[in-house]
Design a protein around this motif. Structure first.
Motif, PDB file in Angstrom:
ATOM      1  N   GLY A  67      20.321 -23.813 -42.028  1.00  0.00           N
ATOM      2  CA  GLY A  67      18.997 -24.405 -42.096  1.00  0.00           C
ATOM      3  C   GLY A  67      19.035 -25.873 -41.700  1.00  0.00           C
ATOM      4  O   GLY A  67      19.527 -26.238 -40.637  1.00  0.00           O
ATOM      5  N   LYS A  68      18.536 -26.743 -42.573  1.00  0.00           N
ATOM      6  CA  LYS A  68      18.458 -28.173 -42.269  1.00  0.00           C
ATOM      7  C   LYS A  68      19.680 -28.959 -42.734  1.00  0.00           C
ATOM      8  O   LYS A  68      19.759 -30.171 -42.512  1.00  0.00           O
ATOM      9  N   LYS A  69      20.634 -28.294 -43.390  1.00  0.00           N
ATOM     10  CA  LYS A  69      21.825 -29.014 -43.848  1.00  0.00           C
ATOM     11  C   LYS A  69      22.749 -29.356 -42.678  1.00  0.00           C
ATOM     12  O   LYS A  69      22.908 -28.558 -41.745  1.00  0.00           O
ATOM     13  N   PRO A  70      23.408 -30.519 -42.726  1.00  0.00           N
ATOM     14  CA  PRO A  70      24.430 -30.829 -41.721  1.00  0.00           C
ATOM     15  C   PRO A  70      25.565 -29.803 -41.788  1.00  0.00           C
ATOM     16  O   PRO A  70      25.850 -29.250 -42.848  1.00  0.00           O
ATOM     17  N   ILE A  71      26.184 -29.564 -40.659  1.00  0.00           N
ATOM     18  CA  ILE A  71      27.317 -28.639 -40.590  1.00  0.00           C
ATOM     19  C   ILE A  71      28.537 -29.420 -40.123  1.00  0.00           C
ATOM     20  O   ILE A  71      28.478 -30.140 -39.124  1.00  0.00           O
ATOM     21  N   ARG A  72      29.641 -29.269 -40.843  1.00  0.00           N
ATOM     22  CA  ARG A  72      30.870 -30.008 -40.560  1.00  0.00           C
ATOM     23  C   ARG A  72      31.997 -29.042 -40.242  1.00  0.00           C
ATOM     24  O   ARG A  72      32.010 -27.904 -40.742  1.00  0.00           O
ATOM     25  N   LEU A  73      32.952 -29.486 -39.442  1.00  0.00           N
ATOM     26  CA  LEU A  73      34.125 -28.670 -39.137  1.00  0.00           C
ATOM     27  C   LEU A  73      35.238 -29.566 -38.626  1.00  0.00           C
ATOM     28  O   LEU A  73      35.020 -30.719 -38.275  1.00  0.00           O
ATOM     29  N   VAL A  74      36.447 -29.011 -38.588  1.00  0.00           N
ATOM     30  CA  VAL A  74      37.605 -29.677 -38.000  1.00  0.00           C
ATOM     31  C   VAL A  74      38.199 -28.711 -36.982  1.00  0.00           C
ATOM     32  O   VAL A  74      38.493 -27.550 -37.316  1.00  0.00           O
ATOM     33  N   GLU A  83      49.907 -32.241 -33.053  1.00  0.00           N
ATOM     34  CA  GLU A  83      48.607 -31.817 -32.527  1.00  0.00           C
ATOM     35  C   GLU A  83      47.592 -32.912 -32.854  1.00  0.00           C
ATOM     36  O   GLU A  83      47.880 -33.836 -33.624  1.00  0.00           O
ATOM     37  N   ILE A  84      46.420 -32.815 -32.255  1.00  0.00           N
ATOM     38  CA  ILE A  84      45.310 -33.717 -32.538  1.00  0.00           C
ATOM     39  C   ILE A  84      44.109 -32.869 -32.939  1.00  0.00           C
ATOM     40  O   ILE A  84      43.807 -31.860 -32.291  1.00  0.00           O
ATOM     41  N   HIS A  85      43.437 -33.256 -34.007  1.00  0.00           N
ATOM     42  CA  HIS A  85      42.224 -32.556 -34.428  1.00  0.00           C
ATOM     43  C   HIS A  85      41.046 -33.532 -34.491  1.00  0.00           C
ATOM     44  O   HIS A  85      41.228 -34.739 -34.665  1.00  0.00           O
ATOM     45  N   LEU A  86      39.864 -32.990 -34.350  1.00  0.00           N
ATOM     46  CA  LEU A  86      38.629 -33.757 -34.446  1.00  0.00           C
ATOM     47  C   LEU A  86      37.793 -33.216 -35.587  1.00  0.00           C
ATOM     48  O   LEU A  86      37.659 -31.995 -35.738  1.00  0.00           O
ATOM     49  N   SER A  87      37.236 -34.113 -36.387  1.00  0.00           N
ATOM     50  CA  SER A  87      36.173 -33.675 -37.279  1.00  0.00           C
ATOM     51  C   SER A  87      34.875 -33.794 -36.489  1.00  0.00           C
ATOM     52  O   SER A  87      34.670 -34.765 -35.758  1.00  0.00           O
ATOM     53  N   GLN A  88      34.026 -32.779 -36.606  1.00  0.00           N
ATOM     54  CA  GLN A  88      32.782 -32.754 -35.856  1.00  0.00           C
ATOM     55  C   GLN A  88      31.637 -32.423 -36.793  1.00  0.00           C
ATOM     56  O   GLN A  88      31.831 -31.788 -37.835  1.00  0.00           O
ATOM     57  N   VAL A  89      30.444 -32.834 -36.397  1.00  0.00           N
ATOM     58  CA  VAL A  89      29.285 -32.607 -37.257  1.00  0.00           C
ATOM     59  C   VAL A  89      28.069 -32.276 -36.409  1.00  0.00           C
ATOM     60  O   VAL A  89      27.901 -32.806 -35.303  1.00  0.00           O
ATOM     61  N   LEU A  90      27.244 -31.402 -36.937  1.00  0.00           N
ATOM     62  CA  LEU A  90      25.924 -31.112 -36.386  1.00  0.00           C
ATOM     63  C   LEU A  90      24.919 -31.621 -37.406  1.00  0.00           C
ATOM     64  O   LEU A  90      24.856 -31.114 -38.526  1.00  0.00           O
ATOM     65  N   GLY A  91      24.158 -32.651 -37.034  1.00  0.00           N
ATOM     66  CA  GLY A  91      23.247 -33.265 -37.985  1.00  0.00           C
ATOM     67  C   GLY A  91      23.764 -34.609 -38.434  1.00  0.00           C
ATOM     68  O   GLY A  91      24.694 -35.180 -37.849  1.00  0.00           O
ATOM     69  N   GLU A  92      23.198 -35.135 -39.506  1.00  0.00           N
ATOM     70  CA  GLU A  92      23.538 -36.466 -39.979  1.00  0.00           C
ATOM     71  C   GLU A  92      24.854 -36.455 -40.764  1.00  0.00           C
ATOM     72  O   GLU A  92      25.136 -35.532 -41.513  1.00  0.00           O
ATOM     73  N   ALA A  93      25.636 -37.501 -40.597  1.00  0.00           N
ATOM     74  CA  ALA A  93      26.880 -37.665 -41.360  1.00  0.00           C
ATOM     75  C   ALA A  93      27.309 -39.113 -41.299  1.00  0.00           C
ATOM     76  O   ALA A  93      27.114 -39.792 -40.285  1.00  0.00           O
ATOM     77  N   LYS A  94      27.906 -39.572 -42.364  1.00  0.00           N
ATOM     78  CA  LYS A  94      28.411 -40.941 -42.434  1.00  0.00           C
ATOM     79  C   LYS A  94      29.884 -40.963 -42.016  1.00  0.00           C
ATOM     80  O   LYS A  94      30.675 -40.130 -42.453  1.00  0.00           O
TER      81      LYS A  94
END
Length: 298
Positions: free
Chosen positions: A109-116, A272-283
């Motif tokens: 829904g409207k919640k931000p989505i986070r992943l690595v 290895e190298i990883h990225l944290s990614q976000v869909l929506g707002e995040a600090k």
């Protein structure tokens, strides 16, 4: 393609999918395995832990009656997280991962989505950025050889306990402005030998914490949150001291130069190298954060 919820009777089948599909990509592209050993059932830890934390939150992509792909997701107070995503190579090009991700985005829904996700897997990177995810932070996957002589564990590091939960919640809110109480409560209440938590105290206040898992399916430091690099280094040393034979993997923010230099002095190497990614707002974090792949909830 049918998208449905994982059934308990499919945990072994899912473990095989996770083990085989992930190792296939790593062998082909990085000339190594992601999951060690030869027993796919070590990856049962994913449904065992995730179905305890978030029952019914694993999506299955089924094609012609065959389990073609899977993805866990984790609803939290402030956000959703995308967990480990897998697609059977036999179904490459069929949009398995894209379809699973679209369903999770709809459920959030409207919640931000986070992943690595791995920065070395351009297919994965493209999957998420096409869905409008954006990178938030870069992490170096590091490992320190088991034979390394570690410095003494500082005296202001101690075992974490359930009474630390309010301080842990407050610190993560200050650093990242997210909340995931069920994860911390799960670690602190678990009686198995797989999980271990430590905290760093400064003037009687918890200014850092770090958990770890030591299991054949996952040997990692994290998740953890620290106010500064001093606390992060002390907690990493404390956790490493308990891994006697098989060194764990851990993710360190690439921006924390002093911490990384101190780890290099101990013989740490990048794998290895990883990225944290976000869909929506995040600090962007205002301290040190150490994500992990078990569980992937931030």
């Amino acid at each position: 393609m049918k998208i449905r919820t994982l059934q308990t009777t499919e945990w072994d089948q899912l473990a095989h999918l996770i083990f085989n599909s992930t190792n296939t990509w790593y062998q082909k592209n990085l000339n190594r395995q992601c999951f060690g050993g030869s027993d796919p059932l070590t990856c049962r830890i994913f449904p065992e832990v995730y179905e305890t934390l978030d029952p019914g939150c694993c999506l299955i992509a089924e094609i012609d009656g065959v389990l073609a792909g899977s993805c866990f997701y984790h609803p939290r107070e402030t956000h959703f997280s995308v967990g480990i995503m897998n697609a059977d190579p036999a179904f490459a090009g069929r949009g398995v991962a894209r379809t699973l991700l679209q369903e999770i985005i709809k459920r959030a829904g409207k919640k931000p989505i986070r992943l690595v996700s791995s920065a070395l897997n351009l297919d994965s990177y493209s999957l998420y950025t096409r869905a409008k995810f954006r990178p938030l932070a870069i992490y170096q996957d590091m490992i320190i050889p088991a034979e390394t002589v570690l410095p003494p564990v500082p005296s202001n590091v101690r075992a974490a306990k359930l009474a630390d939960l309010p301080a842990i919640l407050a610190l993560e809110d200050q650093v990242s402005e997210i909340s995931r109480e069920k994860d911390w409560r799960y670690f602190l209440s678990d009686n198995s030998s797989s999980w271990r938590g430590v905290v760093f105290e400064s003037d009687g206040e918890v200014t850092g914490f770090l958990f770890s898992i030591n299991h054949p399916g996952s040997r990692m430091l994290g998740p953890g949150v620290m106010r500064d690099q001093k606390a992060a280094f002390a907690l990493i040393i404390a956790q490493l001291s308990t891994f006697s034979h098989e060194p764990p993997l851990f993710l360190v923010p690439a921006s924390e130069t002093e911490l990384i230099q101190n780890l290099y002095k101990l013989g740490a190497r990048n794998c290895e190298i990883h990225l944290s990614q976000v869909l929506g707002e995040a600090k962007a974090p205002c301290g040190v954060t150490m994500p992990t792949f078990m569980p992937e909830t931030a």
